[in-house]
Scaffold this motif. Structure first.
Motif, PDB file in Angstrom:
ATOM      1  N   ALA A 182       0.843  -1.197   0.000  1.00  0.00           N
ATOM      2  CA  ALA A 182       0.000   0.000   0.000  1.00  0.00           C
ATOM      3  C   ALA A 182       0.872   1.239   0.000  1.00  0.00           C
ATOM      4  N   THR A 204      -5.175  10.358  -0.417  1.00  0.00           N
ATOM      5  CA  THR A 204      -5.120   9.584  -1.649  1.00  0.00           C
ATOM      6  C   THR A 204      -5.904   8.309  -1.444  1.00  0.00           C
ATOM      7  N   TRP A 205      -6.344   7.720  -2.538  1.00  0.00           N
ATOM      8  CA  TRP A 205      -7.091   6.465  -2.452  1.00  0.00           C
ATOM      9  C   TRP A 205      -6.113   5.300  -2.421  1.00  0.00           C
ATOM     10  N   ALA A 206      -6.344   4.377  -1.525  1.00  0.00           N
ATOM     11  CA  ALA A 206      -5.455   3.219  -1.364  1.00  0.00           C
ATOM     12  C   ALA A 206      -6.295   1.951  -1.300  1.00  0.00           C
ATOM     13  N   GLU A 207      -5.733   0.862  -1.824  1.00  0.00           N
ATOM     14  CA  GLU A 207      -6.373  -0.449  -1.796  1.00  0.00           C
ATOM     15  C   GLU A 207      -5.790  -1.237  -0.631  1.00  0.00           C
ATOM     16  N   ARG A 242     -10.342  -3.620  -0.263  1.00  0.00           N
ATOM     17  CA  ARG A 242     -11.284  -2.505  -0.096  1.00  0.00           C
ATOM     18  C   ARG A 242     -10.555  -1.198  -0.320  1.00  0.00           C
ATOM     19  N   ARG A 243     -11.307  -0.205  -0.819  1.00  0.00           N
ATOM     20  CA  ARG A 243     -10.720   1.102  -1.084  1.00  0.00           C
ATOM     21  C   ARG A 243     -10.915   2.006   0.136  1.00  0.00           C
ATOM     22  N   TYR A 244      -9.877   2.782   0.425  1.00  0.00           N
ATOM     23  CA  TYR A 244      -9.906   3.715   1.547  1.00  0.00           C
ATOM     24  C   TYR A 244      -9.334   5.054   1.082  1.00  0.00           C
ATOM     25  N   ALA A 286     -14.182   3.772   1.557  1.00  0.00           N
ATOM     26  CA  ALA A 286     -14.800   4.443   0.413  1.00  0.00           C
ATOM     27  C   ALA A 286     -16.315   4.485   0.555  1.00  0.00           C
TER      28      ALA A 286
END
Length: 550
Positions: free
Chosen positions: A187, A195-198, A202-204, A226
């Motif tokens: 990550a 920023t969007w992270a996997e 799941r996306r956060y 998300a």
């Protein structure tokens, strides 16, 4: 003068094709009713489109900014706790790694002797294999090199117990999650702006901060699922949509009232009405950025268009900050006050030229409506700046916080790589600060931290950046400074700090000292300034504290 009424809207010649126009007895072109209705529909549609577009941009950006600010606050509160746990584990590992008996037993391959020598929750590794000891499951491994017989013989690993948080919190090491959602997954959560992270499929939305002075790349981050972000965005859009609908109804009603007032007063404004200008200004302001420098020219142009002035300007504290159009110096200005709500924010004035300053109820009502919308937009911009300031400033000392320091440090490193020069970092840690808190209370500890920040501000240049990056740990970034210059500055701060006294309660003034670690690099050198300065700080502590080490 021609009177505009329900059956006659006069415009300049050539505005419509001849098939849609009729010549009136007074020489003007009479526009058929269908053409007027089409023009009105297009005008309202353009206003709605501008309003929806501006509201959508403002809502999405606002929700994301609010979420990022919330996560930044969580990181600012949680990162010191994580760092304290890592520091404790690293200190324990250093104690074991510097034990000559442990190094000797490792070189001899005496595994049983190592097992007896190692404390609980510690293991020794060599060539990637565990030789002796173990760490508890669920802890985060922190390792330091073990040097024996003049070479790196292995490493000592200690399990750090990361505190639990009431909200999702992630700790990564070298790009892999070691604590929190998505354990062991790769990550990237180091972007402090969000920023969007996997993580674990799941996306956060993540706001992270790099933890300085580590042997590895450690990052602490607060995350928001998300699904939660999408729910907040939906609720905000519904609220803004309802408010936009109400505002649109109010604007249409105002437009009809103004049109009726203009018809009764026999005032000709061609094909553009003040209500349309009000709607256009509102759409522009909603779509504009949260920066007053950008908003003010938009607002000024709206005032000039609505009043049909030849030009105007905006004054703040009698200083011109925006201008448009032209006018004669001797012209009398029409003044519109543009101060913040309830006196909040700087006092601004709009001066309009080329219109009569005589009292006009319709025009004055329109100017007041425009001023109200402008004040709201400017107040939103001011609050945005306040939130940005809070997100990058340590609340107690008013120095930069860890997030801001890491951002500027990375930018300065890129600058010297591109343009050359030098860069230095100073880490400072107050000596025996825990004793101050334990003996005199946390209020006394806060007073010591504030005093230390004041000393730094007094000794540093405007281009230098002091920051509080931990509980009693400070960092200073010194652009265009070599190692000798940074050493000189650190010694000056150390001396000034030692001369100060802090009075706590009704007791005697106390003296506070600090230890300093200094590192510097020039263009072309590959160095981690935080790791180097932390190592120097560690040596300063071991050599007796209250000293500067490079």
């Amino acid at each position: 003068m021609t009177t505009a009424n329900d059956s006659d809207l006069s415009v300049g010649r050539g505005w419509l094709p001849s098939a849609l126009t009729m010549r009136a007895p007074n020489g003007f072109v009479r526009v058929p009713r269908i053409a007027r209705l089409v023009a009105l529909a297009l005008l309202i549609s353009a206003g709605i489109a501008a309003l929806v577009y501006g509201a959508a941009r403002w809502t999405d950006a606002g929700v994301r900014h609010a979420a990022a600010a919330e996560l930044a606050d969580r990181v600012q509160a949680g990162a010191p706790r994580v760092e304290t746990a890592l520091d404790a584990a690293r200190t324990k590992a250093l104690i074991v790694a510097t034990n000559p008996a442990v190094g000797r037993l490792l070189v001899q391959g005496d595994r049983r002797g190592l097992e007896r020598q190692l404390p609980a929750d510690v293991r020794v590794e060599a060539a990637g294999r565990t030789i002796a000891g173990r760490i508890e499951t669920g802890t985060v491994p922190v390792s330091v090199s073990l040097v024996a017989s003049g070479r790196v013989a292995g490493s000592v690993v200690v399990g750090a117990s990361i505190p639990r948080f009431a909200y999702p919190f992630v700790v990564t090491k070298n790009g892999f999650v070691v604590n929190g959602p998505g354990l062991s997954a790769r990550a990237s959560v180091s972007d402090a702006h969000g920023t969007w992270a996997e993580l674990g499929g799941r996306r956060y939305l993540a706001v992270g901060v790099a933890l300085p002075a580590r042997d590895s790349r450690w990052v602490a981050a607060a995350v928001l699922p998300a699904s939660t972000f999408a729910h907040r965005l939906t609720v905000a859009r519904l609220r803004v949509g309802a408010a936009a609908g109400a505002a649109l109804v109010a604007l249409i009603a105002a437009a009809l009232l103004i049109r009726e007032a203009l018809r009764r007063r026999s005032i000709r404004f061609g094909t553009t009405t003040e209500s349309a200008m009000t709607l256009g200004l509102l759409g522009d302001a909603l779509a504009a950025t949260h920066e007053p420098q950008v908003l003010l020219p938009v607002i000024l142009r709206g005032f000039v268009r609505a009043s049909r002035a030849s030009g105007g300007r905006v004054l703040e504290a009698d200083e011109e900050i925006a201008r448009t159009g032209s006018w004669e110096k001797a012209e009398e200005a029409f003044i519109v006050e543009l101060g913040g709500p309830s006196g909040v924010g700087p006092h601004r004035v709009v001066e309009l030229y080329g219109i009569t300053a005589k009292h006009d109820p319709v025009r004055d009502a329109l100017m007041q409506s425009l001023a109200a919308h402008a004040q709201t937009a400017l107040e939103n911009a001011r609050l945005h700046e306040v939130v940005e300031q809070q997100a990058s400033t340590d609340e107690l000392t008013q120095l930069a916080n860890r997030r801001r320091f890491m951002e500027v440090l990375e930018r300065e490193k890129r600058r010297i790589e591109r343009f050359g020069g030098s860069l230095a970092v100073v880490l400072a840690d107050l000596d025996d600060f825990k004793r101050v808190n334990d003996r005199y209370g946390h209020q006394a500890g806060d007073a010591v931290l504030v005093m230390c920040a004041e000393v730094m501000r007094a000794e540093l240049r405007d281009v230098d950046l002091p920051a509080r990056i931990g509980g009693e740990e400070f960092a200073i970034m010194l652009p265009e400074t070599d190692l000798d210059g940074a050493m000189f500055l650190a010694e000056r701060i150390r001396s000034s700090l030692g001369e100060r006294r802090v009075r706590v309660g009704h007791g005697r003034p106390i003296r506070v000292t600090a230890s300093f670690g200094v590192a510097a690099q020039r263009a072309g050198e590959d160095a981690d300034l935080l790791v180097l300065s932390d190592a120097a700080l560690y040596r300063a502590k071991r050599r007796g504290k209250n000293r500067v080490v490079a």
